[in-house]
Design a protein around this motif. Structure first.
Motif, PDB file in Angstrom:
ATOM      1  N   ARG A 133       0.815  -1.217   0.000  1.00 31.00           N
ATOM      2  CA  ARG A 133       0.000   0.000   0.000  1.00 31.00           C
ATOM      3  C   ARG A 133       0.850   1.269   0.000  1.00 31.00           C
ATOM      4  O   ARG A 133       0.523   2.240  -0.673  1.00 31.00           O
ATOM      5  CB  ARG A 133      -0.933  -0.018   1.204  1.00 31.00           C
ATOM      6  CG  ARG A 133      -1.844   1.180   1.272  1.00 31.00           C
ATOM      7  CD  ARG A 133      -2.824   1.059   2.395  1.00 31.00           C
ATOM      8  NE  ARG A 133      -3.603   2.274   2.537  1.00 31.00           N
ATOM      9  CZ  ARG A 133      -4.377   2.508   3.549  1.00 31.00           C
ATOM     10  NH1 ARG A 133      -4.512   1.612   4.503  1.00 31.00           N
ATOM     11  NH2 ARG A 133      -5.049   3.635   3.630  1.00 31.00           N
ATOM     12  N   VAL A 168      -6.726   0.912  -4.568  1.00 32.06           N
ATOM     13  CA  VAL A 168      -6.319   1.629  -3.353  1.00 32.06           C
ATOM     14  C   VAL A 168      -7.531   2.300  -2.717  1.00 32.06           C
ATOM     15  O   VAL A 168      -7.713   2.238  -1.492  1.00 32.06           O
ATOM     16  CB  VAL A 168      -5.212   2.659  -3.654  1.00 32.06           C
ATOM     17  CG1 VAL A 168      -4.974   3.571  -2.457  1.00 32.06           C
ATOM     18  CG2 VAL A 168      -3.925   1.959  -4.040  1.00 32.06           C
ATOM     19  N   TYR A 217      -9.590  -0.343  -1.058  1.00 30.40           N
ATOM     20  CA  TYR A 217      -8.885  -0.857   0.110  1.00 30.40           C
ATOM     21  C   TYR A 217      -9.009   0.123   1.276  1.00 30.40           C
ATOM     22  O   TYR A 217      -9.263  -0.275   2.419  1.00 30.40           O
ATOM     23  CB  TYR A 217      -7.414  -1.116  -0.231  1.00 30.40           C
ATOM     24  CG  TYR A 217      -6.660  -1.772   0.897  1.00 30.40           C
ATOM     25  CD1 TYR A 217      -6.766  -3.134   1.124  1.00 30.40           C
ATOM     26  CD2 TYR A 217      -5.845  -1.017   1.739  1.00 30.40           C
ATOM     27  CE1 TYR A 217      -6.072  -3.739   2.173  1.00 30.40           C
ATOM     28  CE2 TYR A 217      -5.157  -1.612   2.780  1.00 30.40           C
ATOM     29  CZ  TYR A 217      -5.279  -2.962   2.986  1.00 30.40           C
ATOM     30  OH  TYR A 217      -4.601  -3.552   4.025  1.00 30.40           O
TER      31      TYR A 217
END
Length: 155
Positions: free
Chosen positions: A18, A75, A78
């Protein structure tokens, strides 16, 4: 038939890589820049970039790497998922009193604050609500029991 779920081949790289994806959201970068910005070894960046390229989350253009639309969306999702799980975690004590089949929406927990009254201050949550109510544009609540019925008239 249930819809397919994302497997570890997507979730784990998002979790482990990440920081690299977040950095590439700021703009394209070369591997040496990523090593400096992320304060990690070149081999770690090489592995991460290769893994994220295989997933289609990162693309190479010349000597730089950039996040793809799929990477940006992954992203974003997430982040939403982590935020939702953090909201659930923060409300775990309160949710222990809610039946498992109760109609709940995650939106009730997002940005919520929970109060568990202490034995010496059973009205603390109600007093906090009373204090914040004049400035509020909305109020959502869930209580297991009303400690002192006279508070209802004050609120």
């Amino acid at each position: 038939m249930s819809p397919p779920r994302p497997g570890p081949h997507i979730v784990e790289p998002l979790s482990h890589r990440r920081d690299l994806l977040e950095r590439l959201l700021e703009g394209p970068a070369t591997k040496p820049v990523l090593v400096d910005d992320l304060d990690c070894f070149r081999s770690t960046v090489d592995r991460a970039v290769r893994e994220l390229e295989d997933l289609g989350f990162v693309a190479r253009e010349g000597g730089t790497h950039r996040i793809t639309a799929a990477g940006r969306l992954a992203v974003d999702q997430y982040r939403d998922c982590v935020g939702a799980l953090e909201s659930v975690e923060a409300a775990t004590d309160l949710l222990a009193y809610v039946p498992p089949d109760a109609p709940l929406s995650l939106s009730m927990l997002e940005g919520a604050r929970t109060w568990t009254p202490q034995p010496h201050a059973p009205n603390e949550a109600f007093e906090e609500i009373e204090h914040r109510l004049p400035d509020a544009d909305r109020l959502r609540g869930c209580v297991a029991a009303e400690r002192i019925p006279t508070l209802r008239t004050r609120l």
